[in-house]
Design a protein around this motif. Sequence first.
Motif, PDB file in Angstrom:
ATOM      1  N   THR A 146       0.859  -1.196   0.000  1.00  0.00           N
ATOM      2  CA  THR A 146       0.000   0.000   0.000  1.00  0.00           C
ATOM      3  C   THR A 146       0.892   1.241   0.000  1.00  0.00           C
ATOM      4  O   THR A 146       2.089   1.157   0.268  1.00  0.00           O
ATOM      5  CB  THR A 146      -0.926   0.026   1.235  1.00  0.00           C
ATOM      6  N   LYS A 147       0.302   2.399  -0.310  1.00  0.00           N
ATOM      7  CA  LYS A 147       1.073   3.656  -0.378  1.00  0.00           C
ATOM      8  C   LYS A 147       0.461   4.677   0.564  1.00  0.00           C
ATOM      9  O   LYS A 147      -0.253   5.587   0.134  1.00  0.00           O
ATOM     10  CB  LYS A 147       1.018   4.210  -1.807  1.00  0.00           C
ATOM     11  N   PRO A 148       0.687   4.539   1.857  1.00  0.00           N
ATOM     12  CA  PRO A 148       0.039   5.478   2.776  1.00  0.00           C
ATOM     13  C   PRO A 148       0.677   6.860   2.763  1.00  0.00           C
ATOM     14  O   PRO A 148       1.858   7.009   2.441  1.00  0.00           O
ATOM     15  CB  PRO A 148       0.219   4.829   4.146  1.00  0.00           C
ATOM     16  N   TRP A 192      -0.686  15.329   8.575  1.00  0.00           N
ATOM     17  CA  TRP A 192       0.036  15.935   9.695  1.00  0.00           C
ATOM     18  C   TRP A 192      -0.846  16.041  10.916  1.00  0.00           C
ATOM     19  O   TRP A 192      -2.000  16.452  10.777  1.00  0.00           O
ATOM     20  CB  TRP A 192       0.513  17.327   9.255  1.00  0.00           C
ATOM     21  N   PRO A 193      -0.343  15.784  12.135  1.00  0.00           N
ATOM     22  CA  PRO A 193       1.015  15.285  12.345  1.00  0.00           C
ATOM     23  C   PRO A 193       1.124  13.773  12.472  1.00  0.00           C
ATOM     24  O   PRO A 193       2.219  13.244  12.318  1.00  0.00           O
ATOM     25  CB  PRO A 193       1.387  15.918  13.700  1.00  0.00           C
ATOM     26  N   ASN A 194       0.010  13.070  12.758  1.00  0.00           N
ATOM     27  CA  ASN A 194       0.192  11.682  13.194  1.00  0.00           C
ATOM     28  C   ASN A 194      -0.771  10.680  12.591  1.00  0.00           C
ATOM     29  O   ASN A 194      -0.817   9.546  13.034  1.00  0.00           O
ATOM     30  CB  ASN A 194       0.036  11.630  14.724  1.00  0.00           C
ATOM     31  N   ASP A 195      -1.570  11.114  11.616  1.00  0.00           N
ATOM     32  CA  ASP A 195      -2.532  10.169  11.044  1.00  0.00           C
ATOM     33  C   ASP A 195      -1.937   9.543   9.785  1.00  0.00           C
ATOM     34  O   ASP A 195      -1.461  10.258   8.897  1.00  0.00           O
ATOM     35  CB  ASP A 195      -3.828  10.887  10.628  1.00  0.00           C
ATOM     36  N   ILE A 196      -2.033   8.233   9.705  1.00  0.00           N
ATOM     37  CA  ILE A 196      -1.538   7.535   8.510  1.00  0.00           C
ATOM     38  C   ILE A 196      -2.771   7.175   7.687  1.00  0.00           C
ATOM     39  O   ILE A 196      -3.686   6.503   8.190  1.00  0.00           O
ATOM     40  CB  ILE A 196      -0.741   6.262   8.898  1.00  0.00           C
ATOM     41  N   MET A 197      -2.771   7.649   6.461  1.00  0.00           N
ATOM     42  CA  MET A 197      -3.991   7.594   5.659  1.00  0.00           C
ATOM     43  C   MET A 197      -3.820   6.717   4.420  1.00  0.00           C
ATOM     44  O   MET A 197      -2.765   6.723   3.777  1.00  0.00           O
ATOM     45  CB  MET A 197      -4.353   9.004   5.171  1.00  0.00           C
TER      46      MET A 197
END
Length: 253
Positions: free
Chosen positions: A107-109, A113-118
């Motif tokens: 996957t390409k997360p 900013w600052p801490n959420d990986i989407m």
Amino acid sequence: MTEPAPTELPGPLLSRLAACARVVVLDQVGSTNDYALGLRAAGEPAVVLARHQTRGRGRFRRHWYSDDASLCFSLLLCRDHPDFPGSLITHIAGLAACRALESTTGTKPLIRWPNDIMLGEKKIAGILCEARGNGVAVGFGINVNQPSFPENLPDATSLLMATGQTFDKLVLLEACVKETFAALDQAVKDQGAALLTQLKERSAILHRRVEVKTLLRTHIGTCIDIDREGRLVLRTDSGKVLSLSAGDVRRLR
Ligand code: BTN
């Protein structure tokens, strides 16, 4: 602290992890961050992994949904060293999580900013860094094999939901730990220069219109930069340029 029952990690993985940190594996715990901070950083890093958290938390003390399908762990680091890149630690961990996810799942997360990986518009993981004394607990919560989430979490996704495949949480754990140590070493060597470039490449919000809620107020504008301290630089719709070190960001269309 009541000592929760330890569980087993496969031998080879345990020895690889034990080469970089003390490893504590728990069946159930309130929060791996609390447990890690309770260990007190004695110079030696530690990894605290739990199959299940009963009081997992996110930023601003929000509840973090942590069931058996999640990967929940904390890395305890010692911030005594004069070169410890304290202001960048959340970004180091976020970038490490993205790289680990990419190399182990394809996957390409991106990082909101600052801490959420989407993954796209949905959140796949979150990072929570908390300090006590000379210790910093870097908590990773990654949604791995959940087939769905409760209705009150419409923005959450898991690797299973995003790809249709299940993944081995321990493979992901090992990759996250290794990538975090590699990113930390790099940041110490070059004072965060490479990290900053990569953060910008991985940003889900750079050059986008966003709403940023801070403790005191809500700003609307365009994210024009992430600065050397890891702060979000926002040009507000009223023309002010603000450097924000904390906040909740939502992308606007
Ligand atoms: C967030 O997105 O607000 C951060 C979520 C961080 C969750 C992880 S799970 C492991 C560690 N223990 C916790 O209680 N929180 C972090």
